[in-house]
Scaffold this motif. Structure first.
Motif, PDB file in Angstrom:
ATOM      1  N   PRO A 230       6.265  -4.155 -27.807  1.00  0.00           N
ATOM      2  CA  PRO A 230       5.130  -5.099 -27.898  1.00  0.00           C
ATOM      3  C   PRO A 230       4.073  -4.844 -26.832  1.00  0.00           C
ATOM      4  N   THR A 231       2.833  -5.049 -27.218  1.00  0.00           N
ATOM      5  CA  THR A 231       1.693  -4.907 -26.300  1.00  0.00           C
ATOM      6  C   THR A 231       0.809  -6.142 -26.424  1.00  0.00           C
ATOM      7  N   THR A 232      -0.308  -6.135 -25.715  1.00  0.00           N
ATOM      8  CA  THR A 232      -1.248  -7.263 -25.807  1.00  0.00           C
ATOM      9  C   THR A 232      -1.793  -7.417 -27.218  1.00  0.00           C
ATOM     10  N   SER A 245      15.723  -9.659 -30.411  1.00  0.00           N
ATOM     11  CA  SER A 245      16.483  -8.504 -30.906  1.00  0.00           C
ATOM     12  C   SER A 245      17.154  -7.731 -29.770  1.00  0.00           C
ATOM     13  N   LYS A 246      16.620  -7.892 -28.551  1.00  0.00           N
ATOM     14  CA  LYS A 246      17.177  -7.200 -27.381  1.00  0.00           C
ATOM     15  C   LYS A 246      18.051  -8.131 -26.530  1.00  0.00           C
ATOM     16  N   ASN A 247      18.263  -9.339 -27.058  1.00  0.00           N
ATOM     17  CA  ASN A 247      19.057 -10.334 -26.325  1.00  0.00           C
ATOM     18  C   ASN A 247      18.490 -10.630 -24.935  1.00  0.00           C
ATOM     19  N   ILE A 248      17.167 -10.669 -24.873  1.00  0.00           N
ATOM     20  CA  ILE A 248      16.480 -10.993 -23.615  1.00  0.00           C
ATOM     21  C   ILE A 248      16.034 -12.452 -23.692  1.00  0.00           C
ATOM     22  N   SER A 249      16.458 -13.236 -22.753  1.00  0.00           N
ATOM     23  CA  SER A 249      16.176 -14.676 -22.802  1.00  0.00           C
ATOM     24  C   SER A 249      14.739 -14.997 -22.409  1.00  0.00           C
ATOM     25  N   MET A 254       6.919 -20.679 -23.559  1.00  0.00           N
ATOM     26  CA  MET A 254       6.169 -19.694 -22.768  1.00  0.00           C
ATOM     27  C   MET A 254       4.914 -19.223 -23.495  1.00  0.00           C
ATOM     28  N   LEU A 255       3.870 -18.958 -22.706  1.00  0.00           N
ATOM     29  CA  LEU A 255       2.641 -18.373 -23.237  1.00  0.00           C
ATOM     30  C   LEU A 255       2.861 -16.895 -23.541  1.00  0.00           C
ATOM     31  N   LYS A 256       1.950 -16.355 -24.324  1.00  0.00           N
ATOM     32  CA  LYS A 256       2.037 -14.943 -24.691  1.00  0.00           C
ATOM     33  C   LYS A 256       2.026 -14.053 -23.450  1.00  0.00           C
ATOM     34  N   VAL A 257       1.176 -14.393 -22.474  1.00  0.00           N
ATOM     35  CA  VAL A 257       1.074 -13.582 -21.262  1.00  0.00           C
ATOM     36  C   VAL A 257       2.384 -13.582 -20.491  1.00  0.00           C
ATOM     37  N   GLN A 258       3.118 -14.701 -20.542  1.00  0.00           N
ATOM     38  CA  GLN A 258       4.419 -14.767 -19.871  1.00  0.00           C
ATOM     39  C   GLN A 258       5.456 -13.916 -20.594  1.00  0.00           C
ATOM     40  N   LEU A 259       5.386 -13.935 -21.926  1.00  0.00           N
ATOM     41  CA  LEU A 259       6.310 -13.127 -22.725  1.00  0.00           C
ATOM     42  C   LEU A 259       6.091 -11.636 -22.469  1.00  0.00           C
ATOM     43  N   LEU A 260       4.808 -11.251 -22.362  1.00  0.00           N
ATOM     44  CA  LEU A 260       4.482  -9.842 -22.105  1.00  0.00           C
ATOM     45  C   LEU A 260       4.971  -9.405 -20.721  1.00  0.00           C
ATOM     46  N   LYS A 261       4.958 -10.330 -19.776  1.00  0.00           N
ATOM     47  CA  LYS A 261       5.474 -10.011 -18.450  1.00  0.00           C
ATOM     48  C   LYS A 261       6.965  -9.695 -18.524  1.00  0.00           C
ATOM     49  N   ILE A 262       7.706 -10.454 -19.347  1.00  0.00           N
ATOM     50  CA  ILE A 262       9.138 -10.201 -19.528  1.00  0.00           C
ATOM     51  C   ILE A 262       9.346  -8.853 -20.212  1.00  0.00           C
ATOM     52  N   VAL A 263       8.499  -8.554 -21.209  1.00  0.00           N
ATOM     53  CA  VAL A 263       8.578  -7.261 -21.899  1.00  0.00           C
ATOM     54  C   VAL A 263       8.390  -6.127 -20.900  1.00  0.00           C
ATOM     55  N   LYS A 264       7.388  -6.274 -20.041  1.00  0.00           N
ATOM     56  CA  LYS A 264       7.095  -5.234 -19.047  1.00  0.00           C
ATOM     57  C   LYS A 264       8.284  -4.996 -18.118  1.00  0.00           C
ATOM     58  N   GLU A 265       8.997  -6.068 -17.779  1.00  0.00           N
ATOM     59  CA  GLU A 265      10.139  -5.952 -16.867  1.00  0.00           C
ATOM     60  C   GLU A 265      11.318  -5.207 -17.502  1.00  0.00           C
ATOM     61  N   HIS A 266      11.390  -5.207 -18.834  1.00  0.00           N
ATOM     62  CA  HIS A 266      12.550  -4.634 -19.521  1.00  0.00           C
ATOM     63  C   HIS A 266      12.244  -3.382 -20.352  1.00  0.00           C
ATOM     64  N   LYS A 267      10.948  -3.089 -20.580  1.00  0.00           N
ATOM     65  CA  LYS A 267      10.622  -2.064 -21.569  1.00  0.00           C
ATOM     66  C   LYS A 267      11.081  -0.656 -21.201  1.00  0.00           C
ATOM     67  N   ALA A 268      11.241  -0.381 -19.896  1.00  0.00           N
ATOM     68  CA  ALA A 268      11.669   0.968 -19.481  1.00  0.00           C
ATOM     69  C   ALA A 268      12.994   1.365 -20.132  1.00  0.00           C
ATOM     70  N   LYS A 269      13.858   0.373 -20.381  1.00  0.00           N
ATOM     71  CA  LYS A 269      15.169   0.656 -20.978  1.00  0.00           C
ATOM     72  C   LYS A 269      15.057   1.034 -22.452  1.00  0.00           C
ATOM     73  N   PHE A 270      13.942   0.640 -23.091  1.00  0.00           N
ATOM     74  CA  PHE A 270      13.811   0.831 -24.533  1.00  0.00           C
ATOM     75  C   PHE A 270      12.728   1.838 -24.921  1.00  0.00           C
TER      76      PHE A 270
END
Length: 385
Positions: A230-232, A245-249, A254-270
Motif C-alpha cells: 500500500p502507498t498514499t 492479511s499480514k496479521n498486523i494489528s 486510525m486515520l489513513k496517515v496512521q495506517l500508512l505509518k504502520i505499513v512503512k514500519e513493516h513493509k521491508a519484510k514483504f
C-alpha cells in the motif's frame, strides 16, 4: 539468437532532457563528480558543469537543467563553511558500502559470481574517428586522381538490436543470450519488460552452477515486486485489508496517515522481488548494484569490447549484417577476457570505490549543514555571486 519475445504495446510519455538522457551519459556524469573526490577537490556545481560541457562526448547543459540532473542522480548539495559540496545521498553511500562488503564475503565463501546486464547497438554503429586524406577536397578531384572521397558514413543510426546476457570469469553462460529488434527510437529500457525478462531468467537459472550469486542493476524490468505494498495512492479500506492479511494489528479508528505509518514500519519484510524469489527457490542469490554504478559490473567492459569490435567491422550498416557482426563479436570474447574484466573491477574499481567512501566521509564531516529544501535558492545565489 536463441530467444525473442513480443513486446507489449506501451504508451508514449513525453520526457524531459533529464529523464530521457542515455544511461551511459548518466554514468559518465556521475564519474565526473567522483573524479573530484579522488583528487580531494571540492566538486561545486559550476566546476562539474564546466567539465561536463567541455567533454565533447557528453551533451551540453544549462546550469538549471544540470542542477536537476544531479538531484535525479541522487546527489545532494551540502554546505561546509563557504564551500558548496556535491555528495552522494546517504542511502547510495550505504548501498555501495554494503554491496562491496557482500561481494567480498561471497568471494571469500568461494561462491561463483555471475554478472547480468542488457545493452543495445544500432545498425549504423561505427567508429567515431578515422584517418582522413585532407588533400582530397572534392569528388571531382578524387575521380581525376583515382582516389576515393573517404569512408561512407551511415545514413542514420538505423535499426537497434537489444540484447541481454549473463556470464562469469569462465565466460558467457551457454544458451544465455536473449536478443530482439527494437521497435522504437527512444530509450531502449522502455522495450524491456518484467514478464519477458522473467521468462528468459527462468530458462537461464538451471544453466548456472550451484549456490551462485547473480549481480545485476535495478532496472524496472528486474525489479517487479512479488506483491503490491500500500502507498498514499491506496484506498484506506485496501490498506486495512493488507494489514489484516499480514496479521498486523491496528485500530479501526486510525486515520489513513496512521495506517500508512504502520505499513512503512513493516513493509521491508514483504517487499520482495519476483526474480530474487525465483533465484532463491533454486538456491541462488541476487545481489543488486547501487544505482548508477555500472562500473562495478564487469559485463559493461565486455559490452564495450563487443561494440568496439562491431564498429571496426561494420561496412554495410544493415541490420541483417549487424546481427552477424554481433554474433561474431560475441564468439571473440574468451574466458580469459572475462577473467581480465572481473579482475579489473575487483582489484581496481571496487578498491577505488571503497577508498572513495572514506574520502567522502572526511570531506563531509566538519561542520556540515544539509540545505534540504533551500537547495535551489542557495544554488542560484552562489552561481550569481
Amino acid at each position: 539468437m536463441n530467444h525473442s519475445f513480443s513486446e507489449p504495446i506501451t504508451r508514449e510519455h513525453r520526457k524531459g532532457i533529464v529523464t530521457s538522457l542515455d544511461e551511459a551519459d548518466k554514468h559518465a556524469i556521475r564519474r565526473k563528480v567522483h573524479e573530484f573526490f579522488f583528487r580531494n577537490e571540492i566538486p561545486t556545481i559550476d566546476k562539474v558543469l564546466e567539465e561536463v560541457n567541455g567533454d565533447t562526448t557528453l551533451p551540453n547543459f544549462k546550469p538549471s537543467t544540470f542542477h536537476k540532473l544531479l538531484k535525479h542522480l541522487n546527489f545532494k548539495w551540502k554546505k561546509r563553511g563557504r564551500n558548496s559540496l556535491l555528495m552522494d545521498r546517504e542511502e547510495i553511500v550505504l548501498w555501495r558500502r554494503e554491496y562491496l562488503i557482500k561481494i567480498k564475503s561471497y568471494r571469500d565463501q568461494n561462491r561463483k559470481i555471475y554478472y547480468l546486464d542488457e545493452t543495445w547497438v544500432n545498425a549504423g554503429h561505427t567508429t567515431s574517428k578515422v584517418w582522413v586524406d585532407e588533400t582530397v577536397t572534392s569528388s571531382r578531384r578524387a575521380f581525376l586522381d583515382g582516389l576515393s572521397i573517404g569512408l561512407k558514413n551511415p545514413a542514420g543510426k538505423g535499426k537497434r538490436l537489444i540484447t541481454c546476457h549473463i556470464g562469469s570469469e569462465t565466460g558467457f553462460v551457454v544458451d544465455g543470450l536473449w536478443c530482439f529488434e527494437s521497435k522504437k527510437t527512444g530509450d531502449y529500457h522502455e522495450e524491456m519488460n518484467g514478464q519477458s525478462f522473467e521468462q528468459w531468467f527462468s530458462r537461464v537459472l538451471p544453466n548456472l552452477e550451484e549456490n551462485p550469486v547473480i549481480v545485476l542493476d535495478n532496472a524496472p524490468y528486474y525489479s517487479r515486486k512479488l506483491e503490491k505494498i500500500p502507498t498514499t495512492a491506496s484506498k484506506k479500506a485496501d490498506i486495512q485489508d493488507w494489514l489484516r492479511s499480514k496479521n498486523i494489528s491496528f485500530e479501526e479508528s486510525m486515520l489513513k496517515v496512521q495506517l500508512l505509518k504502520i505499513v512503512k514500519e513493516h513493509k521491508a519484510k514483504f517487499e520482495k522481488y519476483i526474480i530474487d524469489e525465483m533465484a532463491a527457490s533454486q538456491n541462488k542469490t541476487v545481489l543488486r548494484l547501487p544505482p548508477y554504478h555500472c562500473e562495478l559490473n564487469p559485463i559493461e567492459l565486455i559490452w564495450a569490447d563487443i561494440k568496439n569490435n562491431i564498429a571496426q567491422h561494420n561496412k554495410t550498416f544493415k541490420f541483417s549484417d549487424l546481427k552477424d557482426l554481433f554474433n561474431e563479436a560475441l564468439l571473440s570474447i574468451t574466458a580469459q577476457k572475462w577473467q581480465n574484466c572481473v579482475n579489473h573491477v575487483k582489484d581496481k574499481v571496487e578498491k577505488k570505490m571503497w577508498e572513495l567512501d572514506n574520502i567522502l566521509e572526511v570531506q563531509a564531516e566538519p561542520f556540515i549543514i544539509e540545505l534540504g529544501g533551500s537547495e535551489s535558492s542557495d544554488y542560484e545565489s552562489t552561481s550569481s555571486s
